[in-house]
Design a protein around this motif. Structure first.
Motif, mmCIF file in Angstrom:
data_model
loop_
_atom_site.group_PDB
_atom_site.id
_atom_site.type_symbol
_atom_site.label_atom_id
_atom_site.label_comp_id
_atom_site.label_asym_id
_atom_site.label_seq_id
_atom_site.Cartn_x
_atom_site.Cartn_y
_atom_site.Cartn_z
ATOM 1 N N SER A 102 0.838 -1.203 0.000
ATOM 2 C CA SER A 102 0.000 0.000 0.000
ATOM 3 C C SER A 102 0.871 1.251 0.000
ATOM 4 N N THR A 103 0.301 2.323 -0.516
ATOM 5 C CA THR A 103 0.980 3.621 -0.480
ATOM 6 C C THR A 103 0.104 4.624 0.259
ATOM 7 N N ARG A 104 0.730 5.669 0.674
ATOM 8 C CA ARG A 104 0.007 6.716 1.396
ATOM 9 C C ARG A 104 0.579 8.070 0.995
ATOM 10 N N THR A 105 -0.293 9.051 0.974
ATOM 11 C CA THR A 105 0.133 10.444 0.744
ATOM 12 C C THR A 105 0.169 11.126 2.098
ATOM 13 N N PRO A 106 1.337 11.186 2.748
ATOM 14 C CA PRO A 106 1.399 11.619 4.154
ATOM 15 C C PRO A 106 0.944 13.056 4.381
ATOM 16 N N HIS A 107 1.231 13.953 3.429
ATOM 17 C CA HIS A 107 0.830 15.340 3.645
ATOM 18 C C HIS A 107 -0.691 15.466 3.679
ATOM 19 N N ALA A 108 -1.380 14.805 2.738
ATOM 20 C CA ALA A 108 -2.839 14.844 2.708
ATOM 21 C C ALA A 108 -3.426 14.229 3.972
ATOM 22 N N GLN A 109 -2.800 13.148 4.447
ATOM 23 C CA GLN A 109 -3.296 12.516 5.666
ATOM 24 C C GLN A 109 -3.126 13.441 6.865
ATOM 25 N N ALA A 110 -1.990 14.151 6.910
ATOM 26 C CA ALA A 110 -1.754 15.075 8.026
ATOM 27 C C ALA A 110 -2.806 16.176 8.037
ATOM 28 N N LEU A 111 -3.117 16.718 6.854
ATOM 29 C CA LEU A 111 -4.135 17.759 6.785
ATOM 30 C C LEU A 111 -5.498 17.222 7.212
ATOM 31 N N SER A 112 -5.789 15.984 6.842
ATOM 32 C CA SER A 112 -7.064 15.372 7.223
ATOM 33 C C SER A 112 -7.163 15.210 8.740
ATOM 34 N N VAL A 113 -6.081 14.725 9.340
ATOM 35 C CA VAL A 113 -6.062 14.531 10.793
ATOM 36 C C VAL A 113 -6.194 15.870 11.517
ATOM 37 N N LEU A 114 -5.422 16.847 11.054
ATOM 38 C CA LEU A 114 -5.460 18.158 11.698
ATOM 39 C C LEU A 114 -6.818 18.828 11.526
ATOM 40 N N HIS A 115 -7.418 18.685 10.344
ATOM 41 C CA HIS A 115 -8.728 19.274 10.124
ATOM 42 C C HIS A 115 -9.760 18.676 11.081
ATOM 43 N N ARG A 116 -9.678 17.375 11.288
ATOM 44 C CA ARG A 116 -10.608 16.715 12.210
ATOM 45 C C ARG A 116 -10.389 17.208 13.644
ATOM 46 N N LEU A 117 -9.115 17.307 14.043
ATOM 47 C CA LEU A 117 -8.809 17.757 15.398
ATOM 48 C C LEU A 117 -9.243 19.203 15.613
ATOM 49 N N TYR A 118 -8.910 20.075 14.669
ATOM 50 C CA TYR A 118 -9.244 21.487 14.820
ATOM 51 C C TYR A 118 -10.756 21.699 14.776
ATOM 52 N N SER A 119 -11.424 20.932 13.934
ATOM 53 C CA SER A 119 -12.881 21.068 13.846
ATOM 54 C C SER A 119 -13.541 20.652 15.151
ATOM 55 N N THR A 120 -12.984 19.611 15.785
ATOM 56 C CA THR A 120 -13.508 19.171 17.078
ATOM 57 C C THR A 120 -13.316 20.252 18.135
#
Length: 236
Positions: free
Chosen positions: A65-83
């Motif tokens: 599997s591959t991952r796009t780490p920058h996009a994942q970081a933004l997704s995680v941060l967006h979820r945290l900040y939105s909470t």
């Protein structure tokens, strides 16, 4: 040396002002949280397309599997900040309602001839204060009465919309028409915190108005006491 005693008119106003400061603190925090959340909004950011390989994890084709780490970081941060933004908004609404209702309670108490040194709240099962009624009658001679009434009506509309939205949400099943009505109600209710804050500001100014006479009475008492003291000093 004995401590200086604060007159009830001043400690009561300080009590309301502390509620103002509390609501303002949360209001500022909500805005800061919203700005922070916007910094990781995918609609405003360009994510780096670089990927990493996750050895030991396979995809549907049996490859690593591959991952796009920058996009994942933004997704995680967006979820945290939105909470954080959502939770802070909840605290802001609670604080704004305590501010508005506390100021209204203080005014009604003064109108009844009471002399409370602080705003008093009843607590819930968790020991947290709950808001009072927000209506303020009997200010017909107050020059800013129309503005106070307008702020109260704006808050009342938000409260009624919240109740209506909750009522529709509890229905089962919910029709398409009711779903539309529910979303409109929740949209209007989302302004509850700002409406309560605005009403709190108006009520705080009205509190100053109803405290004018008690403060004058206090000044007269002080003047009489000083005059009596001077008389005693000059009497042989």
């Amino acid at each position: 040396m004995p401590e200086k005693t604060t007159h009830w008119t001043e400690s009561l106003f300080d009590s309301v002002y502390a509620l103002y400061e509390t609501a303002t603190e949360y209001r500022t925090a909500v805005r800061a949280a919203g700005v922070t959340a916007s910094t990781v909004d995918f609609d405003r950011r360009v994510t780096h397309e670089g990927q990493i390989t996750l050895a030991g994890r396979t995809n549907a084709w049996g490859h690593d599997s591959t991952r796009t780490p920058h996009a994942q970081a933004l997704s995680v941060l967006h979820r945290l900040y939105s909470t954080v933004e959502s939770e802070t908004q909840g605290h802001y609404e609670e604080a704004a309602l305590l501010y508005a209702s506390g100021a209204a309670w203080a005014i009604r108490a003064v109108q009844r001839g009471e002399q409370p040194p602080r705003v008093v709240f009843q607590v819930d099962d968790h020991g947290e204060p709950g808001p009072h009624a927000t209506e303020i009658p009997g200010l017909d001679t107050y020059a800013d009465g129309p503005a106070l009434d307008a702020a109260y009506n704006a808050l009342l509309r938000c409260a009624q919309a919240a109740e209506y939205g909750e009522e529709l949400g509890d229905r089962e099943p919910v029709s398409d028409h009711e779903a539309g009505e529910m979303h409109r109600a929740w949209a209007e209710a989302s302004g509850m915190a700002e409406a309560a804050y605005a009403y709190g500001l108006a009520a705080q100014r009205a509190l100053n108005f109803v405290l004018v006479e008690p403060r004058r009475a206090r000044e007269r008492e002080i003047a009489l006491a000083r005059a009596a003291a001077r008389t005693d000093q000059t009497t042989p």
